[in-house]
Design a protein around this motif. Structure first.
Motif, PDB file in Angstrom:
ATOM      1  N   ASN A  71      -8.096  -8.028   5.464  1.00 30.06           N
ATOM      2  CA  ASN A  71      -9.324  -8.673   5.010  1.00 30.06           C
ATOM      3  C   ASN A  71      -9.681  -8.232   3.606  1.00 30.06           C
ATOM      4  N   GLU A  72     -10.251  -9.141   2.868  1.00 34.32           N
ATOM      5  CA  GLU A  72     -10.681  -8.880   1.500  1.00 34.32           C
ATOM      6  C   GLU A  72     -11.755  -7.796   1.500  1.00 34.32           C
ATOM      7  N   GLY A  73     -11.596  -6.815   0.630  1.00 41.19           N
ATOM      8  CA  GLY A  73     -12.565  -5.737   0.519  1.00 41.19           C
ATOM      9  C   GLY A  73     -12.353  -4.600   1.501  1.00 41.19           C
ATOM     10  N   GLN A  74     -11.379  -4.709   2.394  1.00 42.60           N
ATOM     11  CA  GLN A  74     -11.150  -3.652   3.375  1.00 42.60           C
ATOM     12  C   GLN A  74      -9.767  -3.023   3.278  1.00 42.60           C
ATOM     13  N   GLN A  75      -8.735  -3.807   3.085  1.00 43.45           N
ATOM     14  CA  GLN A  75      -7.381  -3.269   3.102  1.00 43.45           C
ATOM     15  C   GLN A  75      -6.757  -3.102   1.710  1.00 43.45           C
ATOM     16  N   GLU A  76      -7.519  -3.227   0.638  1.00 44.26           N
ATOM     17  CA  GLU A  76      -6.956  -2.943  -0.664  1.00 44.26           C
ATOM     18  C   GLU A  76      -6.544  -1.467  -0.700  1.00 44.26           C
ATOM     19  N   ASN A  77      -5.457  -1.188  -1.385  1.00 39.26           N
ATOM     20  CA  ASN A  77      -4.867   0.147  -1.529  1.00 39.26           C
ATOM     21  C   ASN A  77      -4.198   0.659  -0.254  1.00 39.26           C
ATOM     22  N   TRP A  78      -4.047  -0.163   0.761  1.00 38.11           N
ATOM     23  CA  TRP A  78      -3.266   0.226   1.927  1.00 38.11           C
ATOM     24  C   TRP A  78      -1.791   0.082   1.578  1.00 38.11           C
ATOM     25  N   GLY A  79      -0.960   0.882   2.179  1.00 37.11           N
ATOM     26  CA  GLY A  79       0.472   0.802   1.969  1.00 37.11           C
ATOM     27  C   GLY A  79       1.093  -0.275   2.837  1.00 37.11           C
ATOM     28  N   VAL A  80       2.203  -0.848   2.354  1.00 35.71           N
ATOM     29  CA  VAL A  80       2.938  -1.865   3.094  1.00 35.71           C
ATOM     30  C   VAL A  80       4.419  -1.502   3.059  1.00 35.71           C
ATOM     31  N   CYS A  81       5.032  -1.404   4.224  1.00 39.22           N
ATOM     32  CA  CYS A  81       6.465  -1.133   4.334  1.00 39.22           C
ATOM     33  C   CYS A  81       7.204  -2.468   4.324  1.00 39.22           C
ATOM     34  N   VAL A  82       7.788  -2.812   3.184  1.00 39.78           N
ATOM     35  CA  VAL A  82       8.489  -4.087   3.043  1.00 39.78           C
ATOM     36  C   VAL A  82       9.993  -3.879   3.165  1.00 39.78           C
ATOM     37  N   ASN A  83      10.556  -2.995   2.336  1.00 34.90           N
ATOM     38  CA  ASN A  83      12.000  -2.759   2.316  1.00 34.90           C
ATOM     39  C   ASN A  83      12.384  -1.421   2.925  1.00 34.90           C
ATOM     40  N   VAL A  84      11.449  -0.767   3.582  1.00 34.82           N
ATOM     41  CA  VAL A  84      11.719   0.518   4.228  1.00 34.82           C
ATOM     42  C   VAL A  84      11.314   0.419   5.700  1.00 34.82           C
ATOM     43  N   THR A  85      11.718   1.403   6.473  1.00 36.53           N
ATOM     44  CA  THR A  85      11.370   1.391   7.896  1.00 36.53           C
ATOM     45  C   THR A  85       9.886   1.687   8.061  1.00 36.53           C
ATOM     46  N   LYS A  86       9.363   1.372   9.237  1.00 35.13           N
ATOM     47  CA  LYS A  86       7.934   1.550   9.488  1.00 35.13           C
ATOM     48  C   LYS A  86       7.519   3.009   9.518  1.00 35.13           C
ATOM     49  N   ASP A  87       8.448   3.927   9.716  1.00 39.36           N
ATOM     50  CA  ASP A  87       8.122   5.355   9.754  1.00 39.36           C
ATOM     51  C   ASP A  87       8.229   6.029   8.389  1.00 39.36           C
ATOM     52  N   SER A  88       8.726   5.307   7.389  1.00 43.05           N
ATOM     53  CA  SER A  88       8.836   5.845   6.030  1.00 43.05           C
ATOM     54  C   SER A  88       7.517   5.690   5.291  1.00 43.05           C
ATOM     55  N   GLU A  89       7.434   6.330   4.123  1.00 41.49           N
ATOM     56  CA  GLU A  89       6.278   6.083   3.263  1.00 41.49           C
ATOM     57  C   GLU A  89       6.361   4.646   2.758  1.00 41.49           C
ATOM     58  N   PRO A  90       5.235   3.955   2.659  1.00 42.68           N
ATOM     59  CA  PRO A  90       5.255   2.558   2.191  1.00 42.68           C
ATOM     60  C   PRO A  90       5.830   2.439   0.782  1.00 42.68           C
ATOM     61  N   ASP A  91       6.573   1.363   0.556  1.00 38.48           N
ATOM     62  CA  ASP A  91       7.132   1.131  -0.767  1.00 38.48           C
ATOM     63  C   ASP A  91       6.255   0.224  -1.623  1.00 38.48           C
TER      64      ASP A  91
END
Length: 115
Positions: A71-91
């Motif tokens: 949602n707008e205004g809530q999840q900005e600056n959250w990490g997203v794992c796109v090219n890495v596994t879900k247990d890694s640090e977000p890329d």
């Protein structure tokens, strides 16, 4: 606008956790548990994005999402794992969220550039 199911990719959202050290300073303490979401992710392009990002455009991705977990205004600056596994640090990290009537445009910025 409804994204085709074949174009959707499963990515994982992770919120950056913060804590306090012995002196009371706020420090980052890792990432939350991953939340699976499905979205359409593409390389960002276009003349407007080129003017905004300049040479950094190659580190930017554009995503389209339908749902209520981002949602707008809530999840900005959250990490997203796109090219890495879900247990890694977000890329990638969510830079901006634009809400439209049927979907949300999400701008993702790569965290560690040139590695």
């Amino acid at each position: 606008m409804r994204p085709r199911p074949t174009d959707l990719t499963t990515v994982y959202l992770r919120q950056q956790q913060s804590g306090h050290d012995d002196e009371g300073n706020v420090i980052t303490a890792g990432w939350s548990n991953p939340i699976a979401v499905r979205m359409n992710i593409q390389a960002a392009g276009g003349s407007v994005n080129a003017q905004i990002w300049g040479k950094d455009l190659k580190y930017i991705k554009s995503g389209k999402y339908q749902g209520n977990q981002i949602n707008e205004g809530q999840q900005e600056n959250w990490g997203v794992c796109v090219n890495v596994t879900k247990d890694s640090e977000p890329d990638y990290v969510i830079n901006s969220i634009q809400t439209f009537s049927t979907h949300k445009n999400i701008t993702l910025e790569q965290r560690k550039r040139g590695e």
